[in-house]
Design an enzyme around this catalytic site. Structure first.
Site, PDB file in Angstrom:
ATOM      1  N   ASP A  37     -12.863  50.206  32.194  1.00 28.50           N
ATOM      2  CA  ASP A  37     -11.502  50.481  31.723  1.00 28.50           C
ATOM      3  C   ASP A  37     -10.923  49.347  30.867  1.00 28.50           C
ATOM      4  O   ASP A  37      -9.717  49.261  30.683  1.00 28.50           O
ATOM      5  CB  ASP A  37     -10.571  50.800  32.904  1.00 28.50           C
ATOM      6  CG  ASP A  37     -10.550  49.667  33.913  1.00 28.50           C
ATOM      7  OD1 ASP A  37     -11.320  48.705  33.743  1.00 28.50           O
ATOM      8  OD2 ASP A  37      -9.759  49.747  34.870  1.00 28.50           O
ATOM      9  N   HIS A 240     -27.239  36.296   9.325  1.00 24.21           N
ATOM     10  CA  HIS A 240     -26.187  36.775  10.227  1.00 24.21           C
ATOM     11  C   HIS A 240     -26.356  36.213  11.640  1.00 24.21           C
ATOM     12  O   HIS A 240     -26.006  36.870  12.627  1.00 24.21           O
ATOM     13  CB  HIS A 240     -26.161  38.306  10.257  1.00 24.21           C
ATOM     14  CG  HIS A 240     -25.712  38.899   8.956  1.00 24.21           C
ATOM     15  ND1 HIS A 240     -25.954  40.201   8.585  1.00 24.21           N
ATOM     16  CD2 HIS A 240     -25.038  38.350   7.909  1.00 24.21           C
ATOM     17  CE1 HIS A 240     -25.439  40.428   7.391  1.00 24.21           C
ATOM     18  NE2 HIS A 240     -24.886  39.318   6.955  1.00 24.21           N
ATOM     19  N   ASP A 257     -19.948  29.596   9.107  1.00 23.83           N
ATOM     20  CA  ASP A 257     -19.267  30.617   8.307  1.00 23.83           C
ATOM     21  C   ASP A 257     -18.211  31.215   9.223  1.00 23.83           C
ATOM     22  O   ASP A 257     -18.541  31.982  10.131  1.00 23.83           O
ATOM     23  CB  ASP A 257     -20.292  31.667   7.855  1.00 23.83           C
ATOM     24  CG  ASP A 257     -19.687  32.712   6.921  1.00 23.83           C
ATOM     25  OD1 ASP A 257     -18.454  32.833   6.871  1.00 23.83           O
ATOM     26  OD2 ASP A 257     -20.479  33.416   6.247  1.00 23.83           O
ATOM     27  N   ASP A 268     -12.359  33.517   4.601  1.00 19.41           N
ATOM     28  CA  ASP A 268     -13.816  33.566   4.777  1.00 19.41           C
ATOM     29  C   ASP A 268     -14.399  32.300   4.140  1.00 19.41           C
ATOM     30  O   ASP A 268     -14.538  32.230   2.923  1.00 19.41           O
ATOM     31  CB  ASP A 268     -14.335  34.845   4.090  1.00 19.41           C
ATOM     32  CG  ASP A 268     -15.832  35.027   4.221  1.00 19.41           C
ATOM     33  OD1 ASP A 268     -16.480  34.251   4.962  1.00 19.41           O
ATOM     34  OD2 ASP A 268     -16.368  35.958   3.577  1.00 19.41           O
ATOM     35  N   HIS A 347     -29.072  36.765  -1.216  1.00 19.66           N
ATOM     36  CA  HIS A 347     -27.841  37.572  -1.167  1.00 19.66           C
ATOM     37  C   HIS A 347     -27.040  37.389  -2.450  1.00 19.66           C
ATOM     38  O   HIS A 347     -27.390  36.589  -3.307  1.00 19.66           O
ATOM     39  CB  HIS A 347     -27.006  37.240   0.072  1.00 19.66           C
ATOM     40  CG  HIS A 347     -26.542  35.812   0.187  1.00 19.66           C
ATOM     41  ND1 HIS A 347     -25.510  35.293  -0.565  1.00 19.66           N
ATOM     42  CD2 HIS A 347     -26.966  34.788   0.984  1.00 19.66           C
ATOM     43  CE1 HIS A 347     -25.311  34.033  -0.228  1.00 19.66           C
ATOM     44  NE2 HIS A 347     -26.186  33.691   0.699  1.00 19.66           N
ATOM     45  N   HIS A 351     -17.794  38.759  -2.670  1.00 18.41           N
ATOM     46  CA  HIS A 351     -17.261  40.097  -2.395  1.00 18.41           C
ATOM     47  C   HIS A 351     -15.746  40.018  -2.489  1.00 18.41           C
ATOM     48  O   HIS A 351     -15.161  38.936  -2.408  1.00 18.41           O
ATOM     49  CB  HIS A 351     -17.705  40.571  -1.001  1.00 18.41           C
ATOM     50  CG  HIS A 351     -17.484  39.545   0.078  1.00 18.41           C
ATOM     51  ND1 HIS A 351     -16.271  39.348   0.689  1.00 18.41           N
ATOM     52  CD2 HIS A 351     -18.324  38.628   0.640  1.00 18.41           C
ATOM     53  CE1 HIS A 351     -16.366  38.380   1.585  1.00 18.41           C
ATOM     54  NE2 HIS A 351     -17.607  37.896   1.570  1.00 18.41           N
ATOM     55  N   HIS A 358     -14.862  42.034   3.833  1.00 16.12           N
ATOM     56  CA  HIS A 358     -15.521  42.629   2.654  1.00 16.12           C
ATOM     57  C   HIS A 358     -14.545  43.698   2.202  1.00 16.12           C
ATOM     58  O   HIS A 358     -14.592  44.836   2.671  1.00 16.12           O
ATOM     59  CB  HIS A 358     -16.883  43.221   3.007  1.00 16.12           C
ATOM     60  CG  HIS A 358     -17.864  42.162   3.440  1.00 16.12           C
ATOM     61  ND1 HIS A 358     -19.091  42.446   3.965  1.00 16.12           N
ATOM     62  CD2 HIS A 358     -17.807  40.808   3.407  1.00 16.12           C
ATOM     63  CE1 HIS A 358     -19.739  41.319   4.253  1.00 16.12           C
ATOM     64  NE2 HIS A 358     -18.972  40.312   3.922  1.00 16.12           N
ATOM     65  N   GLU A 382     -19.850  32.373  -2.856  1.00 15.07           N
ATOM     66  CA  GLU A 382     -20.625  31.866  -1.727  1.00 15.07           C
ATOM     67  C   GLU A 382     -22.131  31.785  -1.972  1.00 15.07           C
ATOM     68  O   GLU A 382     -22.908  32.447  -1.299  1.00 15.07           O
ATOM     69  CB  GLU A 382     -20.345  32.715  -0.494  1.00 15.07           C
ATOM     70  CG  GLU A 382     -20.469  34.223  -0.688  1.00 15.07           C
ATOM     71  CD  GLU A 382     -20.244  34.983   0.623  1.00 15.07           C
ATOM     72  OE1 GLU A 382     -20.953  34.675   1.597  1.00 15.07           O
ATOM     73  OE2 GLU A 382     -19.368  35.871   0.656  1.00 15.07           O
ATOM     74  N   TYR A 386     -31.778  28.997   1.384  1.00 14.54           N
ATOM     75  CA  TYR A 386     -32.316  29.106   2.745  1.00 14.54           C
ATOM     76  C   TYR A 386     -33.827  28.927   2.677  1.00 14.54           C
ATOM     77  O   TYR A 386     -34.523  29.767   2.092  1.00 14.54           O
ATOM     78  CB  TYR A 386     -31.955  30.475   3.329  1.00 14.54           C
ATOM     79  CG  TYR A 386     -30.497  30.816   3.101  1.00 14.54           C
ATOM     80  CD1 TYR A 386     -29.517  30.392   3.990  1.00 14.54           C
ATOM     81  CD2 TYR A 386     -30.100  31.510   1.940  1.00 14.54           C
ATOM     82  CE1 TYR A 386     -28.164  30.664   3.750  1.00 14.54           C
ATOM     83  CE2 TYR A 386     -28.762  31.778   1.692  1.00 14.54           C
ATOM     84  CZ  TYR A 386     -27.796  31.355   2.595  1.00 14.54           C
ATOM     85  OH  TYR A 386     -26.474  31.622   2.342  1.00 14.54           O
ATOM     86  N   ARG A 403     -24.994  27.137   2.820  1.00 16.89           N
ATOM     87  CA  ARG A 403     -24.128  28.035   2.059  1.00 16.89           C
ATOM     88  C   ARG A 403     -22.794  27.335   1.919  1.00 16.89           C
ATOM     89  O   ARG A 403     -22.370  26.616   2.832  1.00 16.89           O
ATOM     90  CB  ARG A 403     -23.968  29.391   2.758  1.00 16.89           C
ATOM     91  CG  ARG A 403     -23.040  30.349   2.029  1.00 16.89           C
ATOM     92  CD  ARG A 403     -23.143  31.814   2.472  1.00 16.89           C
ATOM     93  NE  ARG A 403     -22.776  32.033   3.857  1.00 16.89           N
ATOM     94  CZ  ARG A 403     -23.637  32.240   4.830  1.00 16.89           C
ATOM     95  NH1 ARG A 403     -24.943  32.285   4.578  1.00 16.89           N
ATOM     96  NH2 ARG A 403     -23.232  32.414   6.076  1.00 16.89           N
ATOM     97  N   GLU A 405     -18.919  28.406   0.772  1.00 19.65           N
ATOM     98  CA  GLU A 405     -18.148  29.616   0.454  1.00 19.65           C
ATOM     99  C   GLU A 405     -16.658  29.302   0.385  1.00 19.65           C
ATOM    100  O   GLU A 405     -16.090  28.712   1.310  1.00 19.65           O
ATOM    101  CB  GLU A 405     -18.391  30.674   1.542  1.00 19.65           C
ATOM    102  CG  GLU A 405     -17.520  31.910   1.396  1.00 19.65           C
ATOM    103  CD  GLU A 405     -17.891  33.021   2.369  1.00 19.65           C
ATOM    104  OE1 GLU A 405     -18.387  32.714   3.470  1.00 19.65           O
ATOM    105  OE2 GLU A 405     -17.688  34.195   2.008  1.00 19.65           O
TER     106      GLU A 405
END
Ligand code: GLY
Ligand code: MN
Ligand code: MN
Length: 435
Positions: A37, A240, A257, A268, A347, A351, A358, A382, A386, A403, A405
């Site tokens: 619940d 991710h 990130d 972001d 990548h 965005h 996004h 960004e 890697y 990265r 960004e």
């Protein structure tokens, strides 16, 4: 509410003007059960919120276009028993007053009134396919009207995705939206700075994540804008990664990130810095390369440049660097054509950013060309790099993931980096982390 109710009203009338005729139905998100619940924290639907500013669950907007344009909200009733347990509700009468909606009714009247609102309307604007339960409900109302055809009552005979119209509107941020986005960006930038100051070898990734949550909430952000990535060492090469449960090792980099959501608007930011406060030579080589590629990309964020120009600029710098550093073999053109750079950069460079991390909005125009950047649009920049262990890769670069960004607004002249308070030069990071 930090955005004036008149602005929400203006958006509704703009949408109805673009519809010309017909009815739009825009529900908010469903409440989702987490286990037994307990519910997940409720997050309103971004389109619904954009048009209403209303944050309560169990609500839906009907916008009736035409000469007598008006907005009708269905929402939860006032209910003292439920309010004792769950908190305040505006109720329909309160929603009319506080949110400037033309008419409001109880959700319990929705199935009775919706067919009447749809009757004899030629067009329906609705996001078919976004939510199965709402699809069934809306289809039920339409079928009900169809059975009344012999009495002369018509049902809408076309359904247009209302998101098509709203996406375009959401793409251009108003001054008040930008004010909220700047605050969201500043909170996230402060959190990145705090992380740099707290990080030490042997700490756990989740301890650093906790510093982010601390900084977000103490400045009034309601939530992280997305699941934070706190990735030490090789984990930064998992795009991710969000386990955030490993020990930070001396000599590794830490990629974070993380951004917050403030009054619906996302920031972001990604920063990558050394766990021990000092970049090694190979880490610095790759870091400076990514930073240079980001600077090249940001310099292309300007009106009349097309969406892909920042990406192309970042790629150009990265490819040159990959060749110089021995990561890619061949000429610049060969590496670009064959796509061998994708081993290290897989990548895209950004965005749209706004109510959704996004954010809404097309990237191409109606003839399939990249759309032009225009003042008021907000996007991320960004680039990254890697490097997983591989036979064709110099060993000193193995397991380095970077990265960088930032969030950027297109202005009338060029651009404004909304997240400029988050340090990123090697010198700034190393002096902030000096111990
Ligand atoms: N944090 C999500 C992204 O960078 O796109
Ligand atoms: Mn992003
Ligand atoms: Mn990000």
């Amino acid at each position: 509410m930090t955005i004036n109710i008149n602005e929400f009203s203006k958006r509704r009338y703009q949408l109805m003007a673009e519809m010309v005729e017909g009815v739009a139905i825009v529900p908010t998100s469903p409440e989702l059960i987490r286990n037994r619940d307990s519910h997940y924290p409720f997050r309103f639907d971004s389109y619904f919120y954009y048009l209403s500013g209303f944050k309560e669950p169990e609500s839906v907007l009907f916008l009736i276009a035409g000469p007598q344009a008006k907005t009708i909200l269905f929402c939860r009733d006032k209910d003292m028993e439920r309010e004792i347990w769950d908190g305040f509700r505006y109720g329909p009468a309160g929603a009319v007053i506080e949110f400037g909606i033309d008419e409001a009714y109880s959700m319990s009247q929705l199935d009775e009134l919706a067919p009447q609102l749809l009757a004899n309307q030629s067009k329906l604007f609705y996001s078919l396919g976004a939510d199965a339960a709402w699809d069934a409900r809306v289809t039920g109302w339409i079928n009900q009207l169809r059975t009344q055809a012999r009495t002369g009552i018509g049902a809408p005979d076309s359904i247009t995705d209302v998101r098509k119209l709203l996406d375009e509107m959401r793409l251009y941020k108003s001054d008040s939206e930008l004010a909220v986005m700047r605050r969201s960006a500043n909170i996230a930038a402060a959190a990145h700075q705090r992380a740099m100051q707290f990080t030490r070898p042997e700490m756990m990734e989740y301890e650093i994540e906790a510093e982010f949550l601390h900084e977000f909430y103490r400045h009034g952000a309601q939530a992280p804008a997305y699941t934070s990535i706190v990735a030490g060492g090789a984990s930064a090469c998992t795009l991710h990664y969000n386990a955030n449960n490993a020990k930070l090792r001396d000599g590794d980099l830490l990629l974070i990130d993380a951004g917050c959501e403030l009054d619906g608007y996302a920031s972001d930011i990604t920063r990558t810095f050394p766990v021990n406060g000092k970049f090694s030579a190979p880490q610095k080589d790759l870091y400076e390369l990514v930073l240079a590629s980001q600077a090249a990309a940001i310099s292309k964020v300007a009106p009349n440049n097309h969406w892909n120009e920042p990406h192309e600029a970042a790629l150009d710098v990265l490819v040159r660097g990959f060749i110089d550093l021995g990561l890619c073999k061949g000429s610049h053109d060969e590496v670009l054509e064959k796509g061998s750079y994708r081993q290290f950069y897989m990548h895209r460079t950004g965005h749209w950013l706004g109510l959704d991390v996004h954010d809404a909005g097309e990237y191409k125009d109606q003839v399939g060309e990249w759309r032009k950047l225009e003042p008021g649009m907000t996007l991320t920049v960004e680039p990254g790099c890697y490097v997983r262990p591989a036979d064709n890769v110099p060993e000193h670069f193995w397991n380095i993931g970077i990265r960088i960004e930032d969030d950027v607004l297109v202005t009338s002249a060029d651009c404004e980096v909304l997240t400029s308070a988050a340090l990123k030069s090697v010198d700034d990071i190393e002096s902030l982390m000096k111990r």
